[in-house]
Design a protein around this motif. Structure first.
Motif, PDB file in Angstrom:
ATOM      1  N   UNK A 194     -15.352  46.204  47.165  1.00  0.00           N
ATOM      2  CA  UNK A 194     -14.276  46.077  48.151  1.00  0.00           C
ATOM      3  C   UNK A 194     -13.715  44.651  48.132  1.00  0.00           C
ATOM      4  N   UNK A 195     -14.598  43.676  48.104  1.00  0.00           N
ATOM      5  CA  UNK A 195     -14.138  42.281  48.064  1.00  0.00           C
ATOM      6  C   UNK A 195     -13.295  42.038  46.807  1.00  0.00           C
ATOM      7  N   UNK A 203      -5.087  51.833  48.435  1.00  0.00           N
ATOM      8  CA  UNK A 203      -5.310  53.243  48.157  1.00  0.00           C
ATOM      9  C   UNK A 203      -6.684  53.395  47.532  1.00  0.00           C
ATOM     10  N   UNK A 204      -7.360  54.463  47.917  1.00  0.00           N
ATOM     11  CA  UNK A 204      -8.715  54.684  47.416  1.00  0.00           C
ATOM     12  C   UNK A 204      -8.696  54.881  45.904  1.00  0.00           C
ATOM     13  N   UNK A 216     -10.952  52.824  43.282  1.00  0.00           N
ATOM     14  CA  UNK A 216     -11.903  53.474  42.369  1.00  0.00           C
ATOM     15  C   UNK A 216     -11.544  53.127  40.923  1.00  0.00           C
ATOM     16  N   UNK A 217     -10.251  53.068  40.637  1.00  0.00           N
ATOM     17  CA  UNK A 217      -9.848  52.749  39.270  1.00  0.00           C
ATOM     18  C   UNK A 217     -10.301  51.326  38.890  1.00  0.00           C
ATOM     19  N   UNK A 218     -10.132  50.389  39.778  1.00  0.00           N
ATOM     20  CA  UNK A 218     -10.608  49.030  39.460  1.00  0.00           C
ATOM     21  C   UNK A 218     -12.132  48.975  39.361  1.00  0.00           C
ATOM     22  N   UNK A 219     -12.814  49.718  40.247  1.00  0.00           N
ATOM     23  CA  UNK A 219     -14.279  49.727  40.188  1.00  0.00           C
ATOM     24  C   UNK A 219     -14.754  50.234  38.830  1.00  0.00           C
ATOM     25  N   UNK A 225     -22.551  50.503  39.033  1.00  0.00           N
ATOM     26  CA  UNK A 225     -22.542  51.911  38.624  1.00  0.00           C
ATOM     27  C   UNK A 225     -21.111  52.460  38.665  1.00  0.00           C
ATOM     28  N   UNK A 226     -20.835  53.431  37.836  1.00  0.00           N
ATOM     29  CA  UNK A 226     -19.522  54.100  37.911  1.00  0.00           C
ATOM     30  C   UNK A 226     -19.441  54.847  39.214  1.00  0.00           C
ATOM     31  N   UNK A 227     -18.240  54.882  39.808  1.00  0.00           N
ATOM     32  CA  UNK A 227     -18.075  55.620  41.051  1.00  0.00           C
ATOM     33  C   UNK A 227     -17.540  57.000  40.718  1.00  0.00           C
TER      34      UNK A 227
END
Ligand code: ME8
Length: 510
Positions: free
Chosen positions: A321-322, A338-339, A343-346, A503-505
């Motif tokens: 998130x940070x 946007x979620x 998620x894409x950046x994660x 970990x991948x989300x």
């Protein structure tokens, strides 16, 4: 002696629960504070809550509780928000504290003694939501109601009031902005503030008599101080002012007041004018960041889309998130939360680019180098190029961080991460294992070295995950600041078993 760096968040109103917007400002300040600490500064990082004024008084009345009881409860929610976002503030100030009332009274007295405040009578428009006075010319009409540029409804106020001679300070402010081109960032806000000041300043009403929830005006307790005079003074209070022997006295003037664009006028016009009028030094910089919308919509209670930072962190993890907040939008511009983007950046940047790089490198070291830092042999130009890029990171990032260019600073780190991924693919240490173990050792040592620089400079943004990565790279806790980067770790340092950091989300809603 270490150079001092004093950074502040706005103090948040306690009429509302903490949301993503507050978490954003606090996180950006936290990155500043952590970066400066790692870079050898003596840092003071302040946050807190703004607890007086009509807006808070009304919010307490709606809940049917006394204002103090109400503010105690909501203030603790902001403390909790700071904790859940990993904010490393050194102090948390509440404007209802005794130390703050004393500082406000003293500032008021100095302004009175210098003839900067006089008693008059106010008649004009006031928006309780903004706790701000507006000129008739700034208003529009909606459904027969007068509306401020912020969208807040205004009401007509007539009451006796003390005034601050702001009109005397226009030219001095303009001269101050000219002499200090970095005082307001970004440039668009600087231009906006300068044209506001050029258009002419009126004296500012600085006390109210129609309610009581505030700091009494010294010597005239029918009045309470205007909540913005009270609130801005918090930055001085926390340094122990007016006691110039206080342990934090030397932190004034502040290095950076970070604010949202909604409150730049208060920080870049009223605050320096009040300080100059009181004969006190002015802060060095005010940076106004942009506004978040949520999935394309304004965040609002009525739309029910207010994002609670604690929920986001529970779902996606604190560091993701940070990272997202600071990476997604060039700091200073507006952005949309946007979620899907998070998620894409994660998955792409954290799990793939950085997480896999570390995991691939460290598992090869674990398997083929007995879990010890391999010995670096003769360097090829490719090795030197990658190491030089990693070692240039603090130098590249410093000026960007000093201008609050967080996304640009992260882009510099990602350039190195992408180069390291290209390097590992090209060097293929997994094949070298069979053909040239000496070369394999060098390649893996270049990679662990690169990762150490990367993880060190990313600590301000992702403190928890980077601590894990530095553990796995065998970097002792006392060798994680920028100064320590110059000393390589001993060959053969034993590394713990590698574990994935990001970990991948997998989106269960997808
Ligand atoms: O203004 N996007 O307090 P406040 C980005 N008490 N940032 C946001 C945001 C959003 N949608 N919503 C809020 C006050 N913020 C005064 C300050 S300081 C002496 C007194 C952030 O609770 C942003 O930093 O209304 C904004 O300036 C701040 O929260 C306003 O907080």
């Amino acid at each position: 002696m270490k150079t001092k760096f004093y950074v502040t968040t706005p103090i948040y109103y306690v009429n509302d629960v903490p949301h993503l917007g507050h978490a954003y400002t606090s996180t950006a300040c936290d990155v500043m504070a952590r970066f400066k600490r790692l870079d050898g500064y003596d840092v003071f990082f302040l946050t807190g809550t703004d607890e007086h004024g009509q807006k808070v008084e009304k919010a307490a009345a709606r809940k049917g509780v006394a204002p103090q009881e109400f503010t105690d409860e909501v203030s603790s929610a902001f403390r909790e928000m700071a904790r859940s976002m990993g904010i490393s503030n050194d102090d948390f100030i509440r404007t209802t504290e005794v130390r703050h009332k004393a500082a406000c009274s003293e500032l008021w007295k100095r302004l009175m003694e210098r003839g900067e405040i006089y008693l008059g009578s106010y008649s004009g428009w006031y928006a309780v939501r903004d706790e701000a006075f507006y000129d008739e010319s700034e208003l529009t009409e909606r459904d027969g109601k007068k509306i401020a540029p912020s969208g807040a409804e205004v009401e007509w106020v007539v009451e006796p009031s003390y005034f601050f001679r702001l009109s005397n300070w226009g030219d001095k402010l303009l001269e101050f902005y000219e002499k200090n081109p970095d005082f307001i960032g970004p440039t668009s806000r600087r231009n906006e503030v300068m044209s506001f000041v050029k258009s002419g300043l009126k004296d500012l009403s600085v006390s109210r008599t129609s309610f009581t929830w505030g700091i009494p005006v010294p010597g005239d307790a029918k009045h309470v101080m205007y909540v913005w005079v009270d609130a801005l003074t918090n930055y001085l209070t926390a340094t122990g002012w007016p006691d110039n022997q206080a342990p934090r006295a030397e932190f004034w003037p502040a290095s950076l007041h970070m604010v949202g664009k909604d409150i730049v006028r208060f920080h870049a016009v009223y605050w320096p004018a009040l300080l100059m009028a009181a004969g006190l030094p002015t802060p060095k910089r005010v940076f106004a960041h942009g506004w978040w919308t949520i999935e394309g919509e304004k965040m609002s209670k009525s739309l029910g889309n207010v994002v609670a930072p604690g929920d986001l962190v529970a779902r996606y993890g604190l560091d993701a998130v940070r990272y997202f907040l600071l990476r997604e939008v060039p700091f200073g511009q507006d952005g949309d939360f946007s979620r899907r983007a998070l998620i894409s950046r994660m998955n792409n940047e954290l799990a793939n680019d950085l997480g896999n790089l570390a995991q691939r490198t460290l598992s090869l070291v674990a398997r083929h180098c007995e879990g010890r830092l391999p010995v670096r042999g003769v360097l090829t130009p490719e090795d030197s190029e990658l190491l030089a890029a990693a070692e240039a990171l603090p130098v590249k990032m410093r000026p960007l961080i000093d201008r609050q260019g967080f996304s640009e600073a992260l882009e510099e780190v990602w350039k190195v991460i992408r180069a390291a991924n290209a390097y590992i693919d090209h060097q293929a240490p997994w094949s070298l294992r069979k053909t040239d173990v000496v070369r394999m050792a060098t390649v893996l040592r270049v990679l662990t070295g690169t990762l150490r620089w990367v993880a060190t400079v990313l600590q301000p943004v992702m403190p928890g995950s980077m601590a894990k990565m530095l553990d796995q790279l065998g970097v002792p806790e006392n060798a994680r600041d920028f100064a320590a980067l110059g000393a390589p770790l001993p060959d053969g340092t034993v590394l713990p078993a590698p574990q994935g950091v990001f970990p991948r989300y997998v989106d269960d809603a997808a």
